[in-house]
Design a protein around this motif. Sequence first.
Motif, mmCIF file in Angstrom:
data_model
loop_
_atom_site.group_PDB
_atom_site.id
_atom_site.type_symbol
_atom_site.label_atom_id
_atom_site.label_comp_id
_atom_site.label_asym_id
_atom_site.label_seq_id
_atom_site.Cartn_x
_atom_site.Cartn_y
_atom_site.Cartn_z
ATOM 1 N N LYS A 64 -19.599 18.610 -3.332
ATOM 2 C CA LYS A 64 -20.902 18.805 -3.324
ATOM 3 C C LYS A 64 -21.551 17.914 -2.169
ATOM 4 O O LYS A 64 -22.306 18.470 -1.599
ATOM 5 C CB LYS A 64 -21.681 18.794 -4.762
ATOM 6 C CG LYS A 64 -21.357 19.683 -5.718
ATOM 7 C CD LYS A 64 -22.180 19.418 -6.831
ATOM 8 C CE LYS A 64 -21.926 20.857 -8.052
ATOM 9 N NZ LYS A 64 -22.836 20.548 -9.221
ATOM 10 N N LEU A 65 -21.399 16.777 -2.145
ATOM 11 C CA LEU A 65 -21.943 15.797 -1.318
ATOM 12 C C LEU A 65 -21.401 16.144 0.133
ATOM 13 O O LEU A 65 -22.158 16.015 1.203
ATOM 14 C CB LEU A 65 -21.734 14.274 -1.648
ATOM 15 C CG LEU A 65 -22.307 13.392 -0.633
ATOM 16 C CD1 LEU A 65 -23.984 13.330 -0.685
ATOM 17 C CD2 LEU A 65 -21.831 11.897 -1.102
ATOM 18 N N ILE A 66 -20.290 16.426 0.194
ATOM 19 C CA ILE A 66 -19.465 16.913 1.539
ATOM 20 C C ILE A 66 -20.290 17.942 2.150
ATOM 21 O O ILE A 66 -20.523 17.912 3.256
ATOM 22 C CB ILE A 66 -17.951 16.937 1.402
ATOM 23 C CG1 ILE A 66 -17.213 15.410 1.113
ATOM 24 C CG2 ILE A 66 -17.570 17.290 2.793
ATOM 25 C CD1 ILE A 66 -15.876 15.276 0.598
ATOM 26 N N ALA A 67 -20.355 18.963 1.211
ATOM 27 C CA ALA A 67 -21.001 20.343 1.675
ATOM 28 C C ALA A 67 -22.450 20.018 2.116
ATOM 29 O O ALA A 67 -22.948 20.263 3.047
ATOM 30 C CB ALA A 67 -20.793 21.352 0.769
ATOM 31 N N GLN A 69 -23.965 17.200 2.979
ATOM 32 C CA GLN A 69 -24.366 16.321 4.013
ATOM 33 C C GLN A 69 -23.527 16.727 5.294
ATOM 34 O O GLN A 69 -23.695 16.005 6.394
ATOM 35 C CB GLN A 69 -23.874 14.904 3.536
ATOM 36 C CG GLN A 69 -24.699 14.527 2.457
ATOM 37 C CD GLN A 69 -25.867 13.688 2.973
ATOM 38 O OE1 GLN A 69 -26.009 12.819 3.898
ATOM 39 N NE2 GLN A 69 -26.951 14.054 1.918
ATOM 40 N N ASP A 70 -22.709 17.826 5.225
ATOM 41 C CA ASP A 70 -21.962 18.224 6.325
ATOM 42 C C ASP A 70 -21.172 17.173 6.808
ATOM 43 O O ASP A 70 -20.892 17.039 7.971
ATOM 44 C CB ASP A 70 -22.685 19.021 7.509
ATOM 45 C CG ASP A 70 -22.062 19.874 8.359
ATOM 46 O OD1 ASP A 70 -20.988 20.097 8.144
ATOM 47 O OD2 ASP A 70 -22.340 20.000 9.433
ATOM 48 N N ILE A 71 -20.315 16.568 6.103
ATOM 49 C CA ILE A 71 -19.543 15.414 6.337
ATOM 50 C C ILE A 71 -18.137 15.758 6.925
ATOM 51 O O ILE A 71 -17.690 16.742 6.359
ATOM 52 C CB ILE A 71 -19.140 14.427 4.943
ATOM 53 C CG1 ILE A 71 -20.473 13.864 4.546
ATOM 54 C CG2 ILE A 71 -18.278 13.418 5.594
ATOM 55 C CD1 ILE A 71 -20.362 13.215 3.278
ATOM 56 N N ALA A 72 -17.904 15.205 8.076
ATOM 57 C CA ALA A 72 -16.760 15.800 8.866
ATOM 58 C C ALA A 72 -15.556 14.801 8.111
ATOM 59 O O ALA A 72 -15.551 13.653 8.702
ATOM 60 C CB ALA A 72 -16.741 15.667 10.198
ATOM 61 N N CYS A 73 -14.760 15.199 7.057
ATOM 62 C CA CYS A 73 -13.853 14.043 6.722
ATOM 63 C C CYS A 73 -12.566 13.948 7.414
ATOM 64 O O CYS A 73 -12.321 14.717 8.033
ATOM 65 C CB CYS A 73 -13.373 14.730 5.308
ATOM 66 S SG CYS A 73 -14.577 15.079 4.156
ATOM 67 N N ALA A 74 -12.322 12.736 7.443
ATOM 68 C CA ALA A 74 -11.095 12.258 8.146
ATOM 69 C C ALA A 74 -9.893 12.988 7.967
ATOM 70 O O ALA A 74 -9.039 13.096 8.557
ATOM 71 C CB ALA A 74 -11.033 10.761 8.050
ATOM 72 N N GLU A 75 -9.372 13.198 6.565
ATOM 73 C CA GLU A 75 -8.467 13.740 6.013
ATOM 74 C C GLU A 75 -8.788 15.064 5.235
ATOM 75 O O GLU A 75 -8.897 14.793 3.993
ATOM 76 C CB GLU A 75 -7.424 12.908 5.360
ATOM 77 C CG GLU A 75 -7.006 11.783 6.142
ATOM 78 C CD GLU A 75 -6.336 10.715 5.510
ATOM 79 O OE1 GLU A 75 -5.595 11.116 4.360
ATOM 80 O OE2 GLU A 75 -6.253 9.522 5.828
ATOM 81 N N PRO A 76 -9.115 16.230 5.646
ATOM 82 C CA PRO A 76 -9.766 17.227 4.778
ATOM 83 C C PRO A 76 -8.709 17.687 3.656
ATOM 84 O O PRO A 76 -9.061 18.135 2.707
ATOM 85 C CB PRO A 76 -9.820 18.394 5.628
ATOM 86 C CG PRO A 76 -10.039 17.706 7.029
ATOM 87 C CD PRO A 76 -9.220 16.521 7.098
#
Length: 100
Positions: A64-67, A69-76
Amino acid sequence: MIREFRYKGETFRVNAHGSPGHEEVFIIHLVDDEEMGEISIDRMTEENDRDAPIDAICIMLCDKLIAEQDIACAEPDGAFVWVEGKRIRDVLPSNEAAPH
């Protein structure tokens, strides 16, 4: 419990207190040891699977937080893993142990 973990290549800290299935759980996204976005759930009052282990709740909140905050994860596709040696505290000290 206060403990760090990695998920999708990102580092997070969980602060959970209460009894299993009834905790208040706070997740903080850490970038270079700085606190960034935060999300939480009160498992006693908010809809959730009260039988789910804490790591499953961490994953749910991180997604939920990733979505949000639109976090570009290092390893999706990176898996959830506790960071060894980064356990900060499992139980708060009791006042009963204090000298009188």
